[in-house]
Design a protein around this motif. Structure first.
Motif, short mmCIF file in Angstrom:
data_model
loop_
_atom_site.label_atom_id
_atom_site.label_comp_id
_atom_site.label_asym_id
_atom_site.label_seq_id
_atom_site.Cartn_x
_atom_site.Cartn_y
_atom_site.Cartn_z
N HIS A 27 -2.27 52.74 26.82
CA HIS A 27 -3.35 53.05 27.75
C HIS A 27 -4.30 51.86 27.93
O HIS A 27 -4.77 51.59 29.04
CB HIS A 27 -4.12 54.28 27.28
CG HIS A 27 -3.38 55.56 27.50
ND1 HIS A 27 -3.66 56.72 26.79
CD2 HIS A 27 -2.35 55.88 28.34
CE1 HIS A 27 -2.84 57.68 27.20
NE2 HIS A 27 -2.05 57.19 28.14
N LEU A 43 -1.68 55.87 33.86
CA LEU A 43 -0.99 56.55 32.77
C LEU A 43 0.49 56.20 32.78
O LEU A 43 1.02 55.72 33.79
CB LEU A 43 -1.13 58.08 32.93
CG LEU A 43 -2.52 58.65 33.09
CD1 LEU A 43 -2.41 60.15 33.41
CD2 LEU A 43 -3.34 58.43 31.83
N ASP A 63 -1.15 62.53 29.70
CA ASP A 63 -0.12 61.88 28.89
C ASP A 63 0.02 62.56 27.53
O ASP A 63 1.13 62.80 27.05
CB ASP A 63 -0.45 60.40 28.69
CG ASP A 63 0.18 59.50 29.76
OD1 ASP A 63 0.88 60.02 30.64
OD2 ASP A 63 -0.05 58.28 29.71
N VAL A 110 -6.24 60.78 30.40
CA VAL A 110 -5.30 60.47 29.32
C VAL A 110 -4.71 61.74 28.72
O VAL A 110 -3.61 61.71 28.15
CB VAL A 110 -5.97 59.62 28.21
CG1 VAL A 110 -6.39 58.26 28.75
CG2 VAL A 110 -7.16 60.35 27.58
N CYS A 118 4.65 56.21 36.27
CA CYS A 118 3.27 55.73 36.17
C CYS A 118 2.42 56.34 37.29
O CYS A 118 2.81 56.34 38.46
CB CYS A 118 3.26 54.20 36.25
SG CYS A 118 1.61 53.47 36.13
#
Length: 280
Positions: A120, A182, A214, A211, A206
């Motif tokens: 990240h 991400l 993910d 976050v 992507c």
């Protein structure tokens, strides 16, 4: 891919590498779904071969990898002996990557969280035009609402998936202040244990978002080691992820291996994830 298409894909990968000066005496099929991963020997290259309809995704994946390698991200690298690009042969798009021998035990949750944090951080250092998570959700909604594209999905399950995708998707869309680039699908199958340490693959997913989107793909224990993560948002994203996964499995032309099992299991996972989210 079906056997006849797979044979053509293998030959396309072999000839693409050979024409670039790489020695290919044998091809080992590592993974076979809507696109295939091939190990080419003795040059020891991984070829990713997709139908031509996925050319844009393949080109995007190579560009994401190229930029991330430039900032030291923990990702699999394009094959360094050839230019990082996608080549077309016999209606297939082929990209060539470094092959990594599997190494070491399963990746521990703390190490998984560490590599995701580093990934990240690397993603924040590149400038890339990528879709938002909600664009992917909208695509899944279209699949669910189009009976011609998902004819075998029952009315009850169609309503479940449609309401989950629309409701939770709107909740994520409402607040974008913390969004960033991400991986998009950093599940265990997309994290290799190598001698260089854990490396992410399959970068075509992507996108931009929180976050937590993910983290919802990772084993649940990983979030405990990711500082600052919102556990409630992870639960919502996990339900969203399973709803999107299920939407793809009910497509008429889905090619995932063992699709019938995953159709049933996906819906079960959606319901379990929604129960965990609680009322509202």
């Amino acid at each position: 891919m079906e056997p006849a298409e797979l044979r053509r894909a293998v030959e396309a990968g072999r000839e693409t590498a050979s024409e670039l000066g790489l020695e290919v005496d044998d091809v080992v099929v590592i993974h076979n779904s809507d696109r295939v991963a091939l190990r080419l020997v003795p040059c020891d290259v991984l070829a990713r071969v997709a139908p031509l309809g996925q050319l844009t995704d393949s080109e995007f994946e190579v560009e994401v990898a190229r930029r991330l390698v430039g900032v030291g991200a923990p990702v699999a690298e394009p094959e360094p002996r050839v230019a990082p690009r996608v080549l077309v042969r016999d209606a297939f798009a082929t990209s060539l990557w470094t092959y990594y021998e599997p190494a070491g035990p399963a990746i521990a949750p703390a190490d998984y969280a560490d590599v995701l944090v580093r990934h990240h951080a690397a993603l924040r250092r590149i400038d890339l035009d990528a879709p938002h998570v909600t664009d992917r959700i909208a695509g899944a909604v279209r699949e669910v609402h189009d009976r011609g594209r998902s004819p075998e999905l029952s009315d009850r399950d169609r309503e479940l998936l449609g309401s989950t995708l629309s409701g939770l998707g709107a909740a994520i869309s409402a607040e974008r202040a913390g969004d960033q680039l991400l991986h998009g699908e950093p599940h265990p199958g997309n994290l290799l244990s190598t001698r260089r340490g854990p490396l992410f693959v399959d970068l075509a997913t992507c996108c931009r978002g929180p976050v937590e989107f993910d983290l919802a793909h990772a084993p649940e224990e990983v979030a405990e080691y990711y500082a600052g993560a919102d556990s409630g948002l992870i639960d919502h994203c996990r339900a969203l992820n399973w709803a999107m996964f299920s939407a793809w499995r009910w497509r008429r032309d889905d090619r995932m291996p063992d699709r019938e099992h995953w159709r049933v299991e996906g819906l079960h996972r959606v319901r379990a994830a929604l129960e965990r989210c609680g009322p509202g």
